[in-house]
Scaffold this motif. Structure first.
Motif, PDB file in Angstrom:
ATOM      1  N   SER A 194      41.357  40.114  31.673  1.00 34.28           N
ATOM      2  CA  SER A 194      42.720  41.139  31.974  1.00 34.28           C
ATOM      3  C   SER A 194      42.586  42.628  31.445  1.00 34.28           C
ATOM      4  O   SER A 194      42.867  43.474  32.231  1.00 34.28           O
ATOM      5  CB  SER A 194      44.049  40.634  31.168  1.00 34.28           C
ATOM      6  N   GLU A 249      48.509  38.970  35.525  1.00 29.93           N
ATOM      7  CA  GLU A 249      48.509  37.582  34.818  1.00 29.93           C
ATOM      8  C   GLU A 249      49.950  37.333  34.411  1.00 29.93           C
ATOM      9  O   GLU A 249      50.779  38.002  34.113  1.00 29.93           O
ATOM     10  CB  GLU A 249      47.893  37.633  33.401  1.00 29.93           C
ATOM     11  N   ASP A 254      44.863  38.478  38.694  1.00 29.60           N
ATOM     12  CA  ASP A 254      44.737  38.110  37.323  1.00 29.60           C
ATOM     13  C   ASP A 254      45.036  36.388  37.174  1.00 29.60           C
ATOM     14  O   ASP A 254      46.560  36.297  37.130  1.00 29.60           O
ATOM     15  CB  ASP A 254      45.131  39.040  36.275  1.00 29.60           C
ATOM     16  N   GLU A 255      44.260  35.596  37.214  1.00 30.73           N
ATOM     17  CA  GLU A 255      44.574  34.109  36.917  1.00 30.73           C
ATOM     18  C   GLU A 255      45.627  33.780  37.907  1.00 30.73           C
ATOM     19  O   GLU A 255      46.718  33.102  37.364  1.00 30.73           O
ATOM     20  CB  GLU A 255      44.878  33.968  35.497  1.00 30.73           C
TER      21      GLU A 255
HETATM   22 MG   LIG Z   1      43.836  37.326  30.686  1.00 30.16          MG
END
Ligand SMILES: [Mg+2]
Ligand SMILES: Nc1ncnc2c1ncn2[C@@H]1O[C@H](COP(=O)(O)OP(=O)(O)O)[C@@H](O)[C@H]1O
Length: 241
Positions: free
Chosen positions: A48, A90, A166-167
């Motif tokens: 991140s 995220e 992000d994820e």
């Molecule tokens: Mg992360």
């Protein structure tokens, strides 16, 4: 080092430090136009921090950091978006008490220089029928998967050339995860370039062209998706072979 013409994102020797904590320690990373590149690694590896640093949301220092040939260093986040680089952070972070429509318009309205927001929104609703159905509901009433769709659709409202994810699959049920990965594949087919941070290693390497593995802020491994899938380190640490 000169960048080949199709390099969209070029990063050399990027460091991200939070006070005394060095989260990213001098990494090199490139993304070429049309690619899906995945950035893998355990919790706390610096994934991140890397994405946030690219868009100007984390303290960063680099020898080179260029997007589409122009320098990203010192460029504030809203300008980065206008240049065509957008992050889906995220944890989704949609505005729960605003409607789906309002969330979408926030993604577009601020960055209207890259196309007509109404036209982009019409395209988005065609692409995400579930969001069209829920247009006037509060975003907080959507399921986790729908919120992730909304977060991605909101980012697409700025008509980016490069999308940082992000994820996106974090905390979602398996069949919803499949939908998210299908969506990512279809975005690439429409010409979008994607830098994908994931902990879902198997599915990411199925969809990606290349990947990097981060550990303790350093690139531990890199290669084509095929090479990474076959590597003993990845097999042992992530694919449970
Ligand atoms: Mg992360
Ligand atoms: N805002 C912050 N302030 C201080 N430390 C941070 C901050 N954000 C992340 N870190 C630290 O930086 C390291 C990398 O974190 P992060 O980039 O979030 O990793 P990942 O996304 O791979 O899980 C971790 O040790 C984390 O605790």
């Amino acid at each position: 080092m000169t960048a080949p013409d199709d390099t969209l994102l070029l990063i050399e020797d990027l460091t991200v430090s939070y006070g005394a904590v060095e989260a990213v320690r001098g990494i090199d990373l490139t993304v070429r136009r049309g690619e899906i590149v995945t950035l893998l690694g355990a919790n706390g590896a610096g994934k991140s921090s890397t994405l946030n640093a690219i868009v100007g949301l984390a303290p960063r220092k680099a020898r080179r950091m260029e997007f589409s040939g122009s320098d990203l260093q010192g460029v504030p986040p809203e300008t980065v978006v206008r240049r065509g680089l957008t992050l889906v952070p995220e944890g989704r972070r949609v505005f729960s008490s605003l409607t789906v429509d309002e969330n979408l318009m926030l993604g577009g309205a601020k960055h209207a220089t890259r196309g007509d927001p109404a036209a982009v929104k019409a395209d988005m609703l065609e692409r995400f029928p579930i969001l069209a159905e829920r247009l006037h509901q509060n975003a907080g009433s959507l399921s986790g998967g729908e919120q992730q769709m909304l977060a991605i659709a909101r980012a697409l409202m700025s008509s980016p050339d490069l999308l940082l994810l992000d994820e996106p699959s974090l905390g979602l049920a398996p069949q919803v995860v499949d939908q998210i990965f299908d969506l990512i594949g279809s975005l690439r087919e429409r010409g979008l370039t994607i830098l994908l941070v994931e902990q879902n290693v198997a599915q990411s390497l199925e969809i990606a062209d290349r990947g990097y593995v981060l550990a303790n802020g350093r690139i531990e491994l890199q290669g084509s998706a095929e090479e990474l899938r076959a590597s003993p380190e990845i097999q042992d640490a992530y694919l449970g072979a």
